[in-house]
Design a protein around this motif. Structure first.
Motif, short mmCIF file in Angstrom:
data_model
loop_
_atom_site.label_atom_id
_atom_site.label_comp_id
_atom_site.label_asym_id
_atom_site.label_seq_id
_atom_site.Cartn_x
_atom_site.Cartn_y
_atom_site.Cartn_z
N LEU A 404 -10.60 -10.47 7.09
CA LEU A 404 -9.45 -9.82 6.46
C LEU A 404 -8.26 -9.93 7.42
CD1 LEU A 404 -9.47 -6.46 4.56
CD2 LEU A 404 -7.57 -7.10 6.01
N GLU A 405 -7.22 -10.56 6.95
CA GLU A 405 -5.99 -10.65 7.75
C GLU A 405 -4.92 -9.86 7.01
OE1 GLU A 405 -4.90 -14.16 10.29
OE2 GLU A 405 -5.60 -15.15 8.48
N ALA A 406 -4.14 -9.10 7.76
CA ALA A 406 -3.07 -8.31 7.11
C ALA A 406 -1.74 -8.67 7.74
CB ALA A 406 -3.36 -6.82 7.27
N PHE A 407 -0.71 -8.67 6.91
CA PHE A 407 0.61 -9.13 7.36
C PHE A 407 1.69 -8.14 6.95
CE2 PHE A 407 -2.09 -12.76 6.39
CZ PHE A 407 -2.11 -13.39 7.63
N ASP A 408 2.60 -7.90 7.89
CA ASP A 408 3.73 -7.01 7.58
C ASP A 408 4.84 -7.86 6.95
OD1 ASP A 408 5.41 -4.93 7.35
OD2 ASP A 408 5.86 -4.72 9.48
N LEU A 409 4.68 -8.11 5.65
CA LEU A 409 5.67 -8.94 4.95
C LEU A 409 6.77 -8.09 4.33
CD1 LEU A 409 3.30 -11.59 3.33
CD2 LEU A 409 4.62 -11.74 5.44
N PHE A 410 6.76 -6.78 4.64
CA PHE A 410 7.77 -5.88 4.10
C PHE A 410 8.18 -4.87 5.19
CE2 PHE A 410 4.89 -7.23 0.77
CZ PHE A 410 5.73 -7.61 -0.26
N PRO A 411 8.73 -5.36 6.33
CA PRO A 411 9.09 -4.41 7.40
C PRO A 411 10.05 -3.32 6.91
CG PRO A 411 9.35 -6.68 8.14
CD PRO A 411 9.05 -6.75 6.68
N HIS A 412 9.90 -2.16 7.49
CA HIS A 412 10.71 -0.97 7.19
C HIS A 412 10.42 -0.36 5.81
CE1 HIS A 412 12.73 -1.57 10.93
NE2 HIS A 412 13.16 -2.76 10.57
N THR A 413 9.43 -0.94 5.10
CA THR A 413 8.94 -0.29 3.89
C THR A 413 7.46 0.02 4.14
OG1 THR A 413 7.91 -2.11 2.67
CG2 THR A 413 10.32 -2.01 2.63
N HIS A 414 6.80 0.69 3.19
CA HIS A 414 5.38 1.01 3.41
C HIS A 414 4.47 -0.13 2.97
CE1 HIS A 414 5.65 1.99 -0.89
NE2 HIS A 414 4.35 1.78 -0.92
N HIS A 415 5.04 -1.16 2.34
CA HIS A 415 4.19 -2.21 1.76
C HIS A 415 3.57 -3.11 2.82
CE1 HIS A 415 5.39 -1.13 -2.25
NE2 HIS A 415 6.65 -1.13 -1.87
N VAL A 416 2.40 -3.65 2.48
CA VAL A 416 1.69 -4.53 3.40
C VAL A 416 0.84 -5.48 2.56
CG1 VAL A 416 -0.24 -2.88 3.69
CG2 VAL A 416 0.22 -4.55 5.48
N GLU A 417 0.62 -6.67 3.06
CA GLU A 417 -0.11 -7.69 2.31
C GLU A 417 -1.39 -8.04 3.07
OE1 GLU A 417 1.92 -8.84 -0.38
OE2 GLU A 417 0.45 -10.25 -1.18
N ALA A 418 -2.46 -8.31 2.36
CA ALA A 418 -3.71 -8.67 3.04
C ALA A 418 -4.37 -9.86 2.35
CB ALA A 418 -4.67 -7.48 3.04
N VAL A 419 -5.07 -10.66 3.12
CA VAL A 419 -5.84 -11.79 2.57
C VAL A 419 -7.29 -11.56 3.00
CG1 VAL A 419 -6.17 -14.30 2.59
CG2 VAL A 419 -3.85 -13.34 2.73
N ALA A 420 -8.14 -11.28 2.03
CA ALA A 420 -9.55 -10.98 2.33
C ALA A 420 -10.43 -12.07 1.77
CB ALA A 420 -9.93 -9.63 1.73
N ALA A 421 -11.26 -12.66 2.63
CA ALA A 421 -12.22 -13.67 2.17
C ALA A 421 -13.57 -12.97 2.03
CB ALA A 421 -12.31 -14.81 3.17
N PHE A 422 -14.24 -13.22 0.90
CA PHE A 422 -15.53 -12.59 0.63
C PHE A 422 -16.64 -13.64 0.67
CE2 PHE A 422 -14.51 -8.28 -0.83
CZ PHE A 422 -13.14 -8.37 -0.94
N ARG A 423 -17.79 -13.22 1.21
CA ARG A 423 -18.98 -14.08 1.17
C ARG A 423 -20.13 -13.27 0.59
NH1 ARG A 423 -19.26 -13.63 7.49
NH2 ARG A 423 -19.87 -11.47 7.57
N ARG A 424 -21.16 -13.98 0.16
CA ARG A 424 -22.33 -13.26 -0.37
C ARG A 424 -23.02 -12.50 0.74
NH1 ARG A 424 -22.95 -17.51 -3.56
NH2 ARG A 424 -22.38 -17.07 -5.69
N SER A 425 -23.36 -11.23 0.47
CA SER A 425 -23.97 -10.43 1.53
C SER A 425 -25.48 -10.66 1.54
CB SER A 425 -23.66 -8.96 1.34
OG SER A 425 -23.82 -8.57 0.02
#
Ligand SMILES: C[S@@+](CC[C@H](N)C(=O)[O-])C[C@H]1O[C@@H](n2cnc3c(N)ncnc32)[C@H](O)[C@@H]1O
Length: 425
Positions: A404-425
């Motif tokens: 899971l990588e998260a990025f502050d693509l909306f500085p000074h706001t509360h928003h945040v973006e994440a890219v989560a890769a899923f695999r079979r558990s």
């Protein structure tokens, strides 16, 4: 005065110590805490953990209340002068500009708070324990988190003045500056001009630096208007000028780089059938095809037919890439009905990328994705709670978060973006 010290009523002024950050740009104080009792949660914007504030209650619910901050009694060391004077706490709450609700917090601390919001959401909603780091977009630290917003909508009040709405209202707050907007937009927006016969103005800066000023009367224009071109690295994407495009000037690059990093080329077969759900104009489908090679078979599914037309053009260089218009839930249902066993096998060897709007994908869509048993799932999320809920649903179907990588693509706001890769558990 309320009968009980812990009871609250609208209009009441209270002193609160803020001890946490909540989803949605609010902070958590507690009222009426006594020995052994934590008190009632009060959500207060414009504050931050570690502060004591004077606040006025504006909404009382059974298990929580909402307040507006009036004054900081004891400030956090991470409080800074607001980046947007028109949103600062020294204004009355109804006259604070919305859209920069973290602008009073030191930039690096904003990212720590967003990290906390994602971790809390994963834990509380998803039952998932995971440490998260929120990274700044390239150039943002140097620019103090300013000048990134390539799309700005301002509303126009009955005196012709432009500004965002105040939080929790439809009252226009006229502004004289737009510090989060790109420099091009800041130069183009004539904020001192009074506008007649206009209800809103969109300012859009394309990647070639050109700024479009779109004045609106009534509802924003939908459907096909003009075609414009955005560039990501060497690649061009055409889209409608009123269509969806990532807002931060670096967001398309940051997100496609993140997607490229997590695509599991050992697991996903290019000859399988991959899907780019909520695909817009094919931004992620292009990365999937670039990464998986020219034999890739990928279908981008998008609800807006103008965006789909553009996606078809944007993906034209790959023979196996197509774009279809449809609501993702219905499109997947149709697919499940009509897919041959050979197609099912290809889907099982493919990658599914989904980038849903704020509400997330939900039970139905997640269930249908899991039913396809793809080789890999990558979820691009703009809402941590929706991501956490959908991650839990995927967990129930045998998938776990691999990265899971998260990025502050909306500085000074509360928003945040994440890219989560899923695999079979
Ligand atoms: C967050 S945007 C992502 C677009 C694209 N992935 C990108 O990065 O440019 C979400 C997209 O989903 C579309 N959308 C929203 N709800 C949808 C639904 N139920 N079915 C299909 N598309 C939907 C919107 O029109 C929008 O283009």
């Amino acid at each position: 005065m309320p009968a009980h010290p812990a009871s609250l009523e609208n209009g009441q002024i209270v002193e609160l110590t803020i001890d946490n950050v909540a989803h949605g740009g609010r902070f958590v104080g507690r009222h009426g805490a006594v020995d052994g009792e934590r008190g009632r949660v009060v959500f207060v914007p414009d504050t931050m953990p570690g502060e004591t504030v004077r606040a006025q209650i504006v909404e009382v619910k059974k298990s929580f209340a909402v307040a507006v901050a009036l004054e900081v009694v004891d400030a956090s060391a991470d409080r800074v002068e607001h980046v947007w004077p028109e949103a600062a706490i020294d204004r009355s709450p109804a006259e604070r500009a919305g859209g920069a609700e973290f602008g009073h917090i030191r930039l690096a601390r904003q990212r720590e708070l967003k990290q906390r919001v994602i971790e809390d959401a994963l834990q509380r909603t998803g039952g998932i324990t995971r440490d998260v780091t929120v990274k700044a977009a390239p150039g943002d630290v140097e620019r103090g988190g300013l000048g990134w917003r390539t799309r700005v909508r301002l509303h126009v009040d009955d005196r012709g003045r432009q500004g965002p709405f105040a939080p929790r209202s439809h009252e226009v707050v006229p502004v004289t500056s737009l510090p989060l907007a790109t420099e091009g937009i800041q130069l183009s927006a004539q904020l001192d001009q009074r506008l007649g016969g206009v209800t809103a103005v969109d300012y859009v800066e394309w990647s070639d630096g050109e700024v479009d000023v779109i004045a609106m009367e009534g509802a924003p224009e939908r459907g096909r208007t003009d075609t414009i071109v955005e560039t990501v690295g060497e690649r061009e994407f055409q889209l409608d000028r009123s269509g969806f495009w990532q807002v931060h000037r670096k967001a398309p690059q940051v997100l496609t780089d993140a997607l490229r990093r997590v695509i599991d080329v050992d697991r996903v077969d290019p000859a399988g059938w991959s899907l780019d759900l909520y695909g817009g104009v094919g931004l992620f489908a292009a990365t999937m095809a670039e990464t998986l090679g020219e034999r890739t078979r990928v279908t981008s599914v998008e609800g807006d037919e103008v965006a789909t037309d553009h996606a078809s053009e944007n993906l034209a260089e790959w023979l196996g890439a197509t774009a279809e218009t449809g609501r993702v839930d219905r499109w997947l249902r149709e697919l499940a009905k009509r897919a041959s066993s050979a197609e099912r096998e290809r889907l099982a060897n493919g990658l599914i990328v989904l980038d849903p709007p704020r509400a997330g994908a939900g039970l139905d869509v997640i269930g249908q994705i899991a039913d396809l048993e793809p080789a890999q799932i990558v979820y691009v999320a703009c809402d941590p709670v929706a991501l956490a809920r959908d991650a839990k649903l995927l967990g129930e179907r045998g998938w776990e978060i691999a990265s899971l990588e998260a990025f502050d693509l909306f500085p000074h706001t509360h928003h945040v973006e994440a890219v989560a890769a899923f695999r079979r558990s």
